[in-house]
Design a protein around this motif. Sequence first.
Motif, PDB file in Angstrom:
ATOM      1  N   TRP A 249      -0.422  40.893  33.804  1.00 59.29           N
ATOM      2  CA  TRP A 249       0.035  40.062  32.685  1.00 59.29           C
ATOM      3  C   TRP A 249      -1.130  39.685  31.777  1.00 59.29           C
ATOM      4  O   TRP A 249      -1.011  39.686  30.555  1.00 59.29           O
ATOM      5  N   GLY A 250      -2.273  39.359  32.369  1.00 62.80           N
ATOM      6  CA  GLY A 250      -3.439  39.034  31.560  1.00 62.80           C
ATOM      7  C   GLY A 250      -3.894  40.204  30.715  1.00 62.80           C
ATOM      8  O   GLY A 250      -4.298  40.029  29.552  1.00 62.80           O
ATOM      9  N   LEU A 251      -3.823  41.411  31.260  1.00 63.93           N
ATOM     10  CA  LEU A 251      -4.176  42.604  30.484  1.00 63.93           C
ATOM     11  C   LEU A 251      -3.223  42.768  29.302  1.00 63.93           C
ATOM     12  O   LEU A 251      -3.649  43.126  28.193  1.00 63.93           O
ATOM     13  N   ARG A 252      -1.957  42.480  29.518  1.00 59.18           N
ATOM     14  CA  ARG A 252      -0.991  42.577  28.419  1.00 59.18           C
ATOM     15  C   ARG A 252      -1.248  41.521  27.354  1.00 59.18           C
ATOM     16  O   ARG A 252      -1.131  41.797  26.155  1.00 59.18           O
ATOM     17  N   VAL A 253      -1.600  40.323  27.782  1.00 65.71           N
ATOM     18  CA  VAL A 253      -1.924  39.268  26.821  1.00 65.71           C
ATOM     19  C   VAL A 253      -3.085  39.703  25.942  1.00 65.71           C
ATOM     20  O   VAL A 253      -3.048  39.589  24.711  1.00 65.71           O
ATOM     21  N   ARG A 254      -4.131  40.215  26.547  1.00 61.62           N
ATOM     22  CA  ARG A 254      -5.301  40.636  25.770  1.00 61.62           C
ATOM     23  C   ARG A 254      -4.977  41.848  24.896  1.00 61.62           C
ATOM     24  O   ARG A 254      -5.521  41.999  23.798  1.00 61.62           O
ATOM     25  N   ALA A 255      -4.075  42.695  25.383  1.00 56.63           N
ATOM     26  CA  ALA A 255      -3.697  43.873  24.592  1.00 56.63           C
ATOM     27  C   ALA A 255      -2.945  43.473  23.325  1.00 56.63           C
ATOM     28  O   ALA A 255      -3.230  43.986  22.235  1.00 56.63           O
ATOM     29  N   VAL A 256      -2.000  42.555  23.446  1.00 62.00           N
ATOM     30  CA  VAL A 256      -1.228  42.165  22.253  1.00 62.00           C
ATOM     31  C   VAL A 256      -2.076  41.323  21.305  1.00 62.00           C
ATOM     32  O   VAL A 256      -1.773  41.224  20.116  1.00 62.00           O
ATOM     33  N   GLY A 257      -3.156  40.743  21.816  1.00 57.09           N
ATOM     34  CA  GLY A 257      -4.056  39.998  20.944  1.00 57.09           C
ATOM     35  C   GLY A 257      -5.040  40.882  20.217  1.00 57.09           C
ATOM     36  O   GLY A 257      -5.573  40.501  19.169  1.00 57.09           O
ATOM     37  N   GLU A 258      -5.316  42.054  20.766  1.00 49.66           N
ATOM     38  CA  GLU A 258      -6.262  42.968  20.131  1.00 49.66           C
ATOM     39  C   GLU A 258      -5.560  44.015  19.268  1.00 49.66           C
ATOM     40  O   GLU A 258      -5.969  44.257  18.140  1.00 49.66           O
ATOM     41  N   HIS A 259      -4.539  44.645  19.811  1.00 49.62           N
ATOM     42  CA  HIS A 259      -3.859  45.712  19.062  1.00 49.62           C
ATOM     43  C   HIS A 259      -2.383  45.730  19.442  1.00 49.62           C
ATOM     44  O   HIS A 259      -1.962  46.521  20.292  1.00 49.62           O
ATOM     45  N   PRO A 260      -1.573  44.858  18.835  1.00 52.14           N
ATOM     46  CA  PRO A 260      -0.166  44.749  19.248  1.00 52.14           C
ATOM     47  C   PRO A 260       0.638  46.024  19.035  1.00 52.14           C
ATOM     48  O   PRO A 260       1.539  46.322  19.814  1.00 52.14           O
ATOM     49  N   LYS A 261       0.291  46.774  17.996  1.00 49.26           N
ATOM     50  CA  LYS A 261       1.057  48.004  17.746  1.00 49.26           C
ATOM     51  C   LYS A 261       0.849  49.010  18.865  1.00 49.26           C
ATOM     52  O   LYS A 261       1.803  49.649  19.334  1.00 49.26           O
TER      53      LYS A 261
END
Length: 429
Positions: A291-303
């Motif tokens: 979940w933390g990896l997903r949080v950081r992913a949508v904060g860096e490059h949501p597309k």
Amino acid sequence: MSESTTTADTVKVPAPAAIEAPAERTRRLRVGGLMVVFALIGLGLAIGTKGGKATFQLTSGDLENNLLHLPAQPVGIFLGILGLAAAVAYVLRRIPQKYAAWLAAVLGICFIGAFLCWAAAGKTFPLANQFQGTLNFATPLILGALAGVMCERAGVINIAIEGQFLVGAFTAAVVSSTTHNAAAALIAAAVTGVLLAALLAVFSIKYLVNQVVLGVVLVVFASGITGYLFDQFLQEDAAKLNTPTVLSAVKIPLLGDIPFFGPILFNQTVLVYLTYLAVAVVTFVLFQTRWGLRVRAVGEHPKAADTVGIRVKRVRYSAVLWAGVLAGLGGSFFTVGYAGSFAKEMTAGNGFIALAALIMGRWHPIGAMVAALFFGFATQLQSQLQIIQTPIPGQLLLMAPYLATVIAVAGLVGRVRAPKADGEPYVTE
């Protein structure tokens, strides 16, 4: 052929990392110059120290057995010279860049030490109270900064931390006064923090409202609604609605008996222990879980996250709502954790200082905690200096924590980069 080969072999080309870009050099000189100024101020104070020995009270117990006497001027001069050496080493790049933060830390410790030797010369400085107060002032800042980390790592700017502090403090005071139950007060504060976070999430994620403007509006809303309810109800019946029970300290066996630091760190309220736990949990969740990896992913490059099947909006909603729990708990500290009653605007801008701690900590939970402790130390120091009657104008002492905030964020942080998609609404194509 062999001569050309030998010539080529003897030419040493500098490694790319050794070549300093003009922007990096400018930043190093700017920060280094500020470090040198602070080092010289500390050394100047040490040289001008008068009064013989500086006495530091190590505990709040028996004074005779818990006093540390130091020769103020020699110790101050030594610390001033050490701090100046650290500043010069930074300017001249005598230490690898990866250790630059350690040089800044050495300078900070030396400057504070030299300053305290000057301030406490011929007096008694309550060192234990200084660290105890630091932790008290830093606790809501840490929780607020962690809330900011959760939100901004997911790409949502949370300016509304100040508002969440206010509603959390108000709710905790009322619930504690009516139920006389500390757990209920903390849960209620967390719930109201989540409710304000839900407004932030809905309007910023679903309706794409500008997040900075929205955060300011929510702060004004929280200030208005708590002020109105205070005037209408709490003032009218303060005995029933505004006399919360302050949390009592709980000593952890063995750890609480450690000399000096034991009573400071391990004889605290449940809320402080929850803060310790929150730092560890948020750090682990953000950097060690899916979940933390997903949080950081949508904060860096949501597309890109959306392309691989991550539900960007759902992840952002969850991050903002969990952040509301932390901010609400931070607000409860102002009433059930410290003051004992609610007053209008009692958070006094601490939510915005938590944002500064978030930036100074480079959007990392551990860094944000260290920055919050720094601000808490500066806040407690100004009150301690007033008590021992240091020859510094009272107005300047009151300004000190905020000046420290501005200087730290603007000058000593260096180049920082927020999450790439921070503040950018995401629209599914």
